[in-house]
Structures are given as C-alpha cells and as structure tokens.
Write a protein that holds these residues in place. Sequence first.
Motif, mmCIF file in Angstrom:
data_model
loop_
_atom_site.group_PDB
_atom_site.id
_atom_site.type_symbol
_atom_site.label_atom_id
_atom_site.label_comp_id
_atom_site.label_asym_id
_atom_site.label_seq_id
_atom_site.Cartn_x
_atom_site.Cartn_y
_atom_site.Cartn_z
ATOM 1 N N ILE A 43 9.455 3.741 10.688
ATOM 2 C CA ILE A 43 9.579 4.951 9.502
ATOM 3 C C ILE A 43 10.672 4.125 8.558
ATOM 4 O O ILE A 43 10.634 4.327 7.095
ATOM 5 N N TYR A 44 11.647 3.663 9.027
ATOM 6 C CA TYR A 44 12.653 3.108 8.277
ATOM 7 C C TYR A 44 12.436 2.073 7.391
ATOM 8 O O TYR A 44 12.384 1.998 6.016
ATOM 9 N N GLN A 45 11.697 1.016 7.977
ATOM 10 C CA GLN A 45 11.241 -0.064 7.150
ATOM 11 C C GLN A 45 10.034 0.568 6.319
ATOM 12 O O GLN A 45 9.800 -0.183 5.170
ATOM 13 N N LEU A 46 9.226 1.256 6.594
ATOM 14 C CA LEU A 46 8.314 1.946 5.700
ATOM 15 C C LEU A 46 8.884 2.364 4.317
ATOM 16 O O LEU A 46 8.409 2.195 3.204
ATOM 17 N N SER A 47 9.994 3.297 4.698
ATOM 18 C CA SER A 47 10.633 3.692 3.606
ATOM 19 C C SER A 47 11.111 2.702 2.589
ATOM 20 O O SER A 47 11.045 3.001 1.276
ATOM 21 N N LYS A 48 11.597 1.820 3.244
ATOM 22 C CA LYS A 48 11.978 0.560 2.245
ATOM 23 C C LYS A 48 11.055 -0.017 1.376
ATOM 24 O O LYS A 48 11.255 -0.449 0.323
ATOM 25 N N GLN A 49 9.994 -0.041 2.103
ATOM 26 C CA GLN A 49 8.705 -0.844 1.412
ATOM 27 C C GLN A 49 8.179 -0.008 0.351
ATOM 28 O O GLN A 49 7.619 -0.397 -0.722
ATOM 29 N N GLY A 54 7.436 0.119 -5.413
ATOM 30 C CA GLY A 54 7.377 1.092 -6.752
ATOM 31 C C GLY A 54 6.652 2.265 -6.653
ATOM 32 O O GLY A 54 6.069 2.870 -7.345
ATOM 33 N N VAL A 55 6.648 2.947 -5.336
ATOM 34 C CA VAL A 55 5.934 4.061 -5.273
ATOM 35 C C VAL A 55 6.796 5.183 -5.601
ATOM 36 O O VAL A 55 7.873 5.477 -5.200
ATOM 37 N N ALA A 56 6.088 6.119 -6.186
ATOM 38 C CA ALA A 56 6.882 7.421 -7.194
ATOM 39 C C ALA A 56 7.778 8.019 -5.786
ATOM 40 O O ALA A 56 7.467 8.382 -4.802
ATOM 41 N N LYS A 57 9.137 8.324 -6.132
ATOM 42 C CA LYS A 57 9.960 9.028 -5.124
ATOM 43 C C LYS A 57 9.241 10.566 -4.758
ATOM 44 O O LYS A 57 9.432 10.828 -3.507
ATOM 45 N N LYS A 58 8.594 11.022 -5.755
ATOM 46 C CA LYS A 58 8.029 12.542 -5.414
ATOM 47 C C LYS A 58 6.862 12.505 -4.505
ATOM 48 O O LYS A 58 6.491 13.439 -3.786
ATOM 49 N N LYS A 59 6.329 11.119 -4.483
ATOM 50 C CA LYS A 59 5.074 11.263 -3.443
ATOM 51 C C LYS A 59 5.495 10.509 -1.804
ATOM 52 O O LYS A 59 4.563 10.841 -1.156
ATOM 53 N N GLN A 60 6.562 9.976 -1.822
ATOM 54 C CA GLN A 60 7.010 9.534 -0.697
ATOM 55 C C GLN A 60 7.321 10.432 0.410
ATOM 56 O O GLN A 60 6.835 10.123 1.506
ATOM 57 N N PRO A 61 7.955 11.774 0.264
ATOM 58 C CA PRO A 61 8.087 12.579 1.535
ATOM 59 C C PRO A 61 6.680 13.000 2.063
ATOM 60 O O PRO A 61 6.710 12.872 3.111
ATOM 61 N N GLU A 62 5.797 13.020 1.273
ATOM 62 C CA GLU A 62 4.397 13.338 1.825
ATOM 63 C C GLU A 62 4.013 12.351 2.660
ATOM 64 O O GLU A 62 3.300 12.617 3.747
ATOM 65 N N TYR A 91 1.144 -1.355 5.401
ATOM 66 C CA TYR A 91 0.789 0.205 5.363
ATOM 67 C C TYR A 91 1.110 0.803 4.233
ATOM 68 O O TYR A 91 0.546 1.862 3.558
ATOM 69 N N ALA A 92 2.353 0.166 3.567
ATOM 70 C CA ALA A 92 2.874 0.730 2.346
ATOM 71 C C ALA A 92 2.074 0.635 1.391
ATOM 72 O O ALA A 92 1.920 1.494 0.443
ATOM 73 N N ASN A 93 1.349 -0.647 1.289
ATOM 74 C CA ASN A 93 0.473 -0.829 0.158
ATOM 75 C C ASN A 93 -0.505 -0.087 0.414
ATOM 76 O O ASN A 93 -1.301 0.385 -0.587
ATOM 77 N N GLU A 94 -1.110 0.047 1.877
ATOM 78 C CA GLU A 94 -2.428 1.149 1.877
ATOM 79 C C GLU A 94 -2.341 2.523 1.416
ATOM 80 O O GLU A 94 -2.905 3.139 0.935
ATOM 81 N N LEU A 95 -0.907 3.134 1.717
ATOM 82 C CA LEU A 95 -0.450 4.471 0.959
ATOM 83 C C LEU A 95 -0.259 4.361 -0.578
ATOM 84 O O LEU A 95 -0.983 5.417 -1.034
ATOM 85 N N LYS A 96 0.028 3.286 -1.046
ATOM 86 C CA LYS A 96 0.039 3.165 -2.462
ATOM 87 C C LYS A 96 -1.292 3.121 -2.921
ATOM 88 O O LYS A 96 -1.546 3.576 -4.193
ATOM 89 N N HIS A 97 -2.350 2.415 -2.384
ATOM 90 C CA HIS A 97 -3.706 2.168 -2.766
ATOM 91 C C HIS A 97 -4.642 3.011 -1.645
ATOM 92 O O HIS A 97 -5.247 2.017 -1.069
ATOM 93 N N PRO A 98 -4.697 4.081 -1.885
ATOM 94 C CA PRO A 98 -5.460 4.549 -0.580
ATOM 95 C C PRO A 98 -6.976 4.314 -0.973
ATOM 96 O O PRO A 98 -7.415 4.431 -2.100
ATOM 97 N N LYS A 99 -7.773 4.378 0.072
ATOM 98 C CA LYS A 99 -9.298 3.955 0.011
ATOM 99 C C LYS A 99 -9.834 5.339 -0.147
ATOM 100 O O LYS A 99 -9.466 6.301 0.047
ATOM 101 N N PRO A 100 -10.704 5.298 -1.232
ATOM 102 C CA PRO A 100 -11.517 6.573 -1.653
ATOM 103 C C PRO A 100 -12.390 7.322 -0.428
ATOM 104 O O PRO A 100 -12.537 6.454 0.508
#
Length: 249
Positions: A43-49, A54-62, A91-100
């Motif tokens: 989780i720590y490394q994911l938060s850094k990634q 460049g994932v928006a801060k408001k989206k990160q907590p969710e 996984y950070a890239n996957e969260l940033k670009h979610p599959k439809p």
Amino acid sequence: MSEEQPRNAQAGQRQKQVAKEQRQESGSAFAKYGLTRKNEEFIYQLSKQLNRQGVAKKKQPEMIQETINKLLEGQKKGQTAKALLGTPTAYANELKHPKPTSEAVRKESLKLLAVDNTLIFFSIFTFMYGLMYVLSPAAFKVNRNGSAGITAILLVAIIGGLLFSYVLLQIRPQAKKKRPLIWRILIIVIALVAWLLLYMLASMLPNAINPVLNGWLYIVFGVAGFGGDVYFRNHFHVMGLYGRRQRRR
C-alpha cells in the motif's frame, strides 16, 4: 576524494533513514486495517506510484481503500499482494486507466463497429460506382439514378453499418449470450434480406434528392473512405468484418 566519500555515505544513510521513517509512518497509518507487513508495504509503494503517475489526490483515498479491501480478502485465502494485484507500479497504472465494464465494452464496440462498417460500405459503393461511371458513362444515362445516387449510397452504408455491427456482436464466439448455430445463421439471413430490401427502397428515391455525382469524385470518396477506415481501425483497435490489426504495446 577521501573527504567526499564519507559525506556521500552519510547523505546516503540519511536518505535511507528518511525513507525508513516514511515507510514506518505510512505503515502505522494502515496498521488499523489489519494488513500484513508485506501488504502494508504494498500500500505504501502503491501510494507513491499513484502520486508519481499523476493520479488526482481526491481519487487516491478511494483507490487505496478499494485496494486494502482486496488485500484483506486475499489475506483470508493466503494470497499475497503480488499474486493478487501484481506490482504496485502496474496496479497503480491499472487504477489510473481502469478497464471498462462488459456492458460499456459492448456499447462502445457497437459504436466503433458501426462507424467502421459504414466506412467500409461507403468506400466500396462509391469506388465501385465511380469506376463504372468512368469506364462506361453511358450506363448512367437513365431516368432514375437508383442505387448509384449519393443519398442511396449513404443510406445503405449507414444503416448497413449499424445492422451488420449488431449482427457481428451477436454471432461472435465471445458474445455475452451463446446462441445456437441455427439462430446465428438465421440472424445473418434476416440481416442480409433486410439490407437488400433497404438497397431496393433506396434505389427508388427521386433524382432530386438522390443525385449522381461525378465519377472521379466517387473514386476520391472511395479512396478517402478506405484510408479513413484504416486510420480509424488502427487508432481505436477495432475488429470488424475483415479482422483487426494487432495493437502495439
């Protein structure tokens, strides 16, 4: 040189200490969730990634909370974070670009296929009639322009594109609902008959709203339509009536 080496070593040690303190601080923030030490590190490394990508801060907590929930479920089954989600970077890239979702894919595929097939039909008919007109102009000196008129060509191309896009989605092996072979054959026959009927009706349009354009202009339209379809397919990675170019990674 001898003085610089100790200073560099001290700086490196300070950086390691700061990184260690940051990990400990981050780990304590996630300790309340009951994650294993390795999952806390994930989780720590994911938060850094997420920040790095460049994932928006408001989206990160969710995103973080969703990941924690997945890791907690995985812990119950003895699954590691890497086995469950891969690397933090991926996984950070996957969260940033979610599959439809599958439904979104189906709707989007219908739109893309409709445009693709419309361009195919438009380029085929305009090039065909343009070539016929250039080779035999006398054949177009008739009372009714019929299917060679530009309005008829557009109607046949657009409606045919929509019709066969729907059919293609229904008969593909990966279709949501598996249909019997007889049903797939039947839907193809019905679509073909409906398209031929449309072709006949469109050819009955009056010349005033269904003019025949210059043969060379038709050829230009045909080439442009084909070129536009090639670009469209490569850009959106569409698989239609005649296959798909492999997507480059």
